[in-house]
Design a protein around this motif. Structure first.
Motif, mmCIF file in Angstrom:
data_model
loop_
_atom_site.group_PDB
_atom_site.id
_atom_site.type_symbol
_atom_site.label_atom_id
_atom_site.label_comp_id
_atom_site.label_asym_id
_atom_site.label_seq_id
_atom_site.Cartn_x
_atom_site.Cartn_y
_atom_site.Cartn_z
ATOM 1 N N CYS A 1 25.374 19.478 37.335
ATOM 2 C CA CYS A 1 24.792 20.814 36.532
ATOM 3 C C CYS A 1 23.464 20.856 37.238
ATOM 4 C CB CYS A 1 24.630 20.486 35.205
ATOM 5 S SG CYS A 1 26.236 20.678 34.424
ATOM 6 N N SER B 1 40.325 21.579 35.949
ATOM 7 C CA SER B 1 39.245 22.346 35.891
ATOM 8 C C SER B 1 38.427 21.935 34.768
ATOM 9 C CB SER B 1 39.427 23.752 35.744
ATOM 10 O OG SER B 1 40.048 24.405 36.850
ATOM 11 N N GLU C 1 34.151 18.965 29.910
ATOM 12 C CA GLU C 1 34.015 20.426 29.396
ATOM 13 C C GLU C 1 35.223 21.161 30.356
ATOM 14 O OE1 GLU C 1 31.034 24.193 30.285
ATOM 15 O OE2 GLU C 1 30.224 22.358 30.646
ATOM 16 N N ASP C 2 35.822 22.080 29.767
ATOM 17 C CA ASP C 2 36.750 22.996 30.595
ATOM 18 C C ASP C 2 36.057 24.220 31.106
ATOM 19 O OD1 ASP C 2 38.735 24.671 31.264
ATOM 20 O OD2 ASP C 2 40.209 24.162 29.674
ATOM 21 N N SER C 3 35.906 23.971 32.541
ATOM 22 C CA SER C 3 35.164 25.080 33.347
ATOM 23 C C SER C 3 35.793 26.271 33.147
ATOM 24 C CB SER C 3 35.180 24.735 34.808
ATOM 25 O OG SER C 3 34.491 23.504 34.997
ATOM 26 N N ASN C 4 37.170 26.565 32.792
ATOM 27 C CA ASN C 4 37.691 27.827 32.764
ATOM 28 C C ASN C 4 37.289 28.488 31.424
ATOM 29 O OD1 ASN C 4 39.414 27.345 35.014
ATOM 30 N ND2 ASN C 4 40.789 26.280 33.817
ATOM 31 N N ASN C 5 37.274 27.570 30.442
ATOM 32 C CA ASN C 5 36.759 28.585 29.145
ATOM 33 C C ASN C 5 35.487 28.235 28.621
ATOM 34 O OD1 ASN C 5 37.206 26.094 27.961
ATOM 35 N ND2 ASN C 5 39.170 26.848 27.067
ATOM 36 N N ASN C 6 34.636 27.154 29.262
ATOM 37 C CA ASN C 6 33.430 26.664 28.752
ATOM 38 C C ASN C 6 33.592 26.124 27.485
ATOM 39 O OD1 ASN C 6 31.992 27.281 31.254
ATOM 40 N ND2 ASN C 6 32.053 29.427 30.631
ATOM 41 N N GLN C 7 34.547 25.527 27.155
ATOM 42 C CA GLN C 7 34.739 24.758 25.652
ATOM 43 C C GLN C 7 34.800 23.185 25.983
ATOM 44 O OE1 GLN C 7 34.787 26.311 22.573
ATOM 45 N NE2 GLN C 7 33.897 27.692 23.997
ATOM 46 N N ASP D 1 25.755 22.903 23.699
ATOM 47 C CA ASP D 1 27.269 22.814 23.483
ATOM 48 C C ASP D 1 27.645 22.924 22.055
ATOM 49 O OD1 ASP D 1 27.866 21.990 25.960
ATOM 50 O OD2 ASP D 1 27.464 19.618 25.713
ATOM 51 N N ARG E 1 29.778 25.598 22.456
ATOM 52 C CA ARG E 1 31.077 25.325 23.343
ATOM 53 C C ARG E 1 32.043 24.697 22.438
ATOM 54 N NH1 ARG E 1 26.934 24.042 27.195
ATOM 55 N NH2 ARG E 1 27.021 25.587 29.042
#
Length: 183
Positions: free
Chosen positions: A2, A35, A87-93, A45, A48
């Motif tokens: 990041c 991802s 963290e899931d990069s697809n949904n930012n959760q 977060d 998130r």
């Protein structure tokens, strides 16, 4: 990892980046194929789903964003807490989390003990090996700070999982006792 300001993390991302992952060499490929990325907890977060995820583990309560940020800052300032998330990069959760509390000791030549706490993988991501990755990350972080051991408490149902990761009951030391308080 990041490019955010390091103050937005509970500890420096370089601590994870510098780990020797030979204990689990497939971790990076596994996360990338899904991802996902592993990193320290960030101050944003809360948005998130971090506290919502912890609710799958235990009672969290109605923690406001302000309370979350105050606790986050306290953890960052003490430099004794390593909260790791996936963290899931697809949904930012947040898909998984675990905490390492680094306790300074006088024994063992002023060494450290690592205490693993709050291991939780979101129900939607279970069975993909994320728990193994995040616990191995905490074990490596504990070694990095010079811990002479890492311990944890778990339910009977999780003993097999943690045993497969190198944890074992120690003769004469396999008792867990607690004194709970109402708050």
């Amino acid at each position: 990892m990041c490019s955010l300001n390091e103050d937005s993390f509970v500890f420096s991302p370089s601590e994870i980046e510098s780990l020797d992952w030979s204990v689990q060499s497939d971790w990076k490929d596994k996360l990338e194929s899904l991802s996902l990325k592993i990193r320290p907890l960030q101050i944003d977060d809360y948005d998130r789903g971090f506290t919502k995820l912890l609710g799958q583990l235990t009672h969290v309560g109605d923690v406001t964003k302000e309370e979350f940020e105050e606790r986050f800052k306290l953890m960052r300032e003490t430099k004794l807490v390593r909260v790791v998330v996936i963290e899931d990069s697809n949904n930012n959760q947040i898909a998984g989390t675990a905490t390492l509390l680094c306790e300074p000791k006088f024994i063992h030549q002023c060494s450290w003990i690592g205490h693993v706490q709050d291991v939780c993988v979101d129900e939607a991501y279970r069975g993909k090996g994320l728990g193994k990755i995040i616990v191995n990350c905490l074990k490596l972080l504990a070694q990095q700070v010079g811990a002479y051991k890492v311990d944890l408490n778990c339910s009977d149902a999780k003993i097999g999982f943690y045993s497969a990761l190198g944890f074992k009951k120690e003769d004469g030391q396999a008792n867990y006792m607690t004194c709970r308080y109402k708050n």
